[in-house]
Motif scaffolding. Structure first.
Motif, mmCIF file in Angstrom:
data_model
loop_
_atom_site.group_PDB
_atom_site.id
_atom_site.type_symbol
_atom_site.label_atom_id
_atom_site.label_comp_id
_atom_site.label_asym_id
_atom_site.label_seq_id
_atom_site.Cartn_x
_atom_site.Cartn_y
_atom_site.Cartn_z
ATOM 1 N N ALA A 307 30.187 85.336 -24.219
ATOM 2 C CA ALA A 307 29.720 86.585 -24.825
ATOM 3 C C ALA A 307 28.594 87.186 -23.986
ATOM 4 O O ALA A 307 27.927 86.477 -23.228
ATOM 5 N N ARG A 308 28.407 88.488 -24.129
ATOM 6 C CA ARG A 308 27.330 89.180 -23.400
ATOM 7 C C ARG A 308 26.147 89.408 -24.339
ATOM 8 O O ARG A 308 26.291 90.012 -25.409
ATOM 9 N N ILE A 309 24.997 88.884 -23.952
ATOM 10 C CA ILE A 309 23.790 89.006 -24.778
ATOM 11 C C ILE A 309 23.353 90.467 -24.857
ATOM 12 O O ILE A 309 23.272 91.167 -23.839
ATOM 13 N N GLN A 310 23.072 90.919 -26.057
ATOM 14 C CA GLN A 310 22.574 92.284 -26.233
ATOM 15 C C GLN A 310 21.050 92.328 -26.344
ATOM 16 O O GLN A 310 20.403 93.183 -25.744
ATOM 17 N N VAL A 311 20.506 91.406 -27.131
ATOM 18 C CA VAL A 311 19.051 91.377 -27.349
ATOM 19 C C VAL A 311 18.611 89.924 -27.449
ATOM 20 O O VAL A 311 19.331 89.083 -27.995
ATOM 21 N N VAL A 312 17.428 89.634 -26.896
ATOM 22 C CA VAL A 312 16.796 88.330 -27.070
ATOM 23 C C VAL A 312 15.444 88.535 -27.733
ATOM 24 O O VAL A 312 14.645 89.364 -27.284
ATOM 25 N N GLU A 313 15.193 87.796 -28.797
ATOM 26 C CA GLU A 313 13.873 87.802 -29.437
ATOM 27 C C GLU A 313 13.196 86.471 -29.144
ATOM 28 O O GLU A 313 13.695 85.409 -29.528
ATOM 29 N N HIS A 314 12.062 86.505 -28.467
ATOM 30 C CA HIS A 314 11.312 85.301 -28.123
ATOM 31 C C HIS A 314 10.276 85.055 -29.209
ATOM 32 O O HIS A 314 9.305 85.801 -29.350
ATOM 33 N N LEU A 315 10.480 83.995 -29.998
ATOM 34 C CA LEU A 315 9.625 83.724 -31.145
ATOM 35 C C LEU A 315 8.720 82.519 -30.954
ATOM 36 O O LEU A 315 8.083 82.063 -31.891
ATOM 37 N N GLY A 316 8.658 82.003 -29.731
ATOM 38 C CA GLY A 316 7.777 80.864 -29.453
ATOM 39 C C GLY A 316 8.487 79.545 -29.651
ATOM 40 O O GLY A 316 8.848 78.872 -28.692
ATOM 41 N N SER A 317 8.681 79.135 -30.907
ATOM 42 C CA SER A 317 9.322 77.849 -31.188
ATOM 43 C C SER A 317 10.838 77.925 -31.081
ATOM 44 O O SER A 317 11.520 76.892 -31.070
ATOM 45 N N GLU A 318 11.378 79.135 -30.997
ATOM 46 C CA GLU A 318 12.820 79.342 -30.894
ATOM 47 C C GLU A 318 13.076 80.735 -30.342
ATOM 48 O O GLU A 318 12.183 81.588 -30.343
ATOM 49 N N ASN A 319 14.292 80.953 -29.874
ATOM 50 C CA ASN A 319 14.731 82.284 -29.464
ATOM 51 C C ASN A 319 15.913 82.696 -30.313
ATOM 52 O O ASN A 319 16.756 81.862 -30.667
ATOM 53 N N LEU A 320 15.987 83.976 -30.636
ATOM 54 C CA LEU A 320 17.170 84.533 -31.289
ATOM 55 C C LEU A 320 17.917 85.369 -30.263
ATOM 56 O O LEU A 320 17.333 86.258 -29.639
ATOM 57 N N MET A 321 19.185 85.061 -30.071
ATOM 58 C CA MET A 321 20.035 85.805 -29.148
ATOM 59 C C MET A 321 21.142 86.488 -29.939
ATOM 60 O O MET A 321 21.805 85.847 -30.763
ATOM 61 N N TYR A 322 21.324 87.777 -29.687
ATOM 62 C CA TYR A 322 22.313 88.564 -30.414
ATOM 63 C C TYR A 322 23.435 88.977 -29.470
ATOM 64 O O TYR A 322 23.189 89.410 -28.339
ATOM 65 N N PHE A 323 24.668 88.851 -29.956
ATOM 66 C CA PHE A 323 25.828 89.279 -29.176
ATOM 67 C C PHE A 323 26.956 89.617 -30.140
ATOM 68 O O PHE A 323 26.900 89.295 -31.333
ATOM 69 N N HIS A 324 27.998 90.282 -29.642
ATOM 70 C CA HIS A 324 29.130 90.659 -30.482
ATOM 71 C C HIS A 324 30.308 89.715 -30.261
ATOM 72 O O HIS A 324 30.575 89.288 -29.141
ATOM 73 N N VAL A 325 30.980 89.395 -31.363
ATOM 74 C CA VAL A 325 32.297 88.762 -31.302
ATOM 75 C C VAL A 325 33.218 89.698 -32.065
ATOM 76 O O VAL A 325 33.114 89.819 -33.289
ATOM 77 N N GLY A 326 34.098 90.405 -31.335
ATOM 78 C CA GLY A 326 34.871 91.473 -31.948
ATOM 79 C C GLY A 326 33.923 92.559 -32.423
ATOM 80 O O GLY A 326 33.040 92.999 -31.674
#
Length: 368
Positions: A307-326
């Motif tokens: 998948a192609r990452i759209q947005v990354v949120e760097h939260l320190g203890s973890e990262n949130l990565m957003y992408f589309h599936v369909g």
């Protein structure tokens, strides 16, 4: 203290167009003596209406409400032996904290010695001793909320009712007050019915949680059971932060096909989904069960998705990565050392052992 029971309780209102609408649709549940139960759901789901019917502030259209061993359908709120804590504190600004705490007991014409004893006990429990002669305007939001709780405690009711009491506090104070309310419940051994729209608050406080939507109870269970075994897509999507991902999928024998990948299903999952072979389903997977391919210790790497990452949120203890599936936006909660940036094409690993599978028509979880 006492148990609370709803027997086929229904509440209808008449809207501005003079058409009836159902706020609570035939609720059945029991809250046991000394239990802490939280009602949770989006605005308009019927949770506050349910609380107000327990209090007697709303009259049910049909059904029975029982507190202790009494049917209270026709009892006035003051005769139900309950105490309610509101969102806006509802303190008298011209009175001292001592006077606010004692107001209800003075109205009931209780002896002064009894009132002084109850106020002293409540203020000691809540840490209010040093501010009893202050006025509400001299207190912080958290302190005012403690006074509102203290005013309920002095009544020594059978049931405490809390209507979104922490909504007006900032994030730090909400965390502090959640801890204090949890400790208070243990100390008092009280029956508490608590309403909130915040699922984190519900999961933190509730021994059991009642999840509502559009006037209908979706599921009643412990926080752990709601998280692990959601009954349907609404509960699965409402409980958990970030919310569960839903991915359109197709079952072909022992394979699950999604946009961007085809996965061999674990044997037990394949057996459960065998009636759906050749059919569409919805895969539910929590963000914490999706891993970046470069940091997935102890997880089978069999189920890979490009998948192609759209947005990354760097939260320190973890990262949130957003992408589309369909057409579905998917969130992955990954280790902070997982490499990724906006626009990067990356492999993600799905832990299908922890997946949930839903019928797209009924939206119920497929349990076998």
């Amino acid at each position: 203290m006492a148990r609370v029971e709803f027997r086929q309780v229904r509440k209808q209102f008449i809207d501005r167009n003079k058409k009836p609408f159902t706020a609570v649709a035939g609720s059945d549940f029991v809250i046991e003596d000394q239990e802490f139960v939280v009602f949770v759901g989006p605005s308009g789901c019927g949770k506050t209406t349910s609380l107000r019917m327990i209090a007697g502030l709303e009259k049910q259209t049909s059904g029975d409400i029982i507190i202790g061993d009494r049917i209270v359908n026709d009892l006035h709120p003051k005769d139900r032996d309950i105490a309610m804590v509101f969102q806006d504190y509802a303190l008298y600004p011209h009175m001292t904290i001592r006077e606010n705490l004692s107001f209800g007991l003075r109205n009931l014409k209780k002896p002064k010695a009894y009132i002084d004893q109850k106020v002293s006990e409540a203020s000691a429990i809540l840490g209010l001793d040093h501010m009893l002669e202050r006025k509400p305007r001299e207190l912080s939001g958290g302190q005012r909320q403690r006074v509102a709780v203290g005013r309920a405690i002095v009544r020594d009711p059978q049931v405490f009712l809390f209507d979104e009491p922490l909504s007006n506090l900032d994030a730090k104070l909400r965390v502090q007050m959640r801890v204090e309310l949890s400790e208070l419940h243990k100390r008092l051994g009280a029956t508490i019915v608590y309403v909130t729209h915040d699922q984190v608050e519900a999961m933190t406080l509730g021994e059991r949680i009642v999840v509502m939507n559009q006037g209908v109870i979706q599921q009643i269970a412990s926080p752990a059971d709601l998280y692990a075994n959601p009954k349907n897509m609404f509960v699965a999507g409402f409980i958990g932060s970030p919310a569960m991902n839903f991915i359109d999928a197709h079952v072909e024998r022992d394979h699950l096909i999604v946009d961007g990948g085809s996965f061999r299903l674990p044997e037990d999952v394949a057996a459960r989904l065998s009636p759906y072979s050749g059919k569409d389903i919805v895969l539910g997977i929590r963000p914490e069960d999706i891993y970046g391919e470069d940091f997935a210790p102890g997880v089978s790497t069999e189920h890979r998705l490009q998948a192609r990452i759209q947005v990354v949120e760097h939260l320190g203890s973890e990262n949130l990565m957003y992408f589309h599936v369909g057409n579905r936006l998917v969130t992955a909660k990954v280790h902070p050392e997982t490499k990724g940036y906006n626009g990067l094409s990356k492999e993600f690993i799905l832990d299908l052992r922890k997946g949930h599978y839903f019928d797209p028509g009924t939206q119920e979880r497929i349990t076998g």
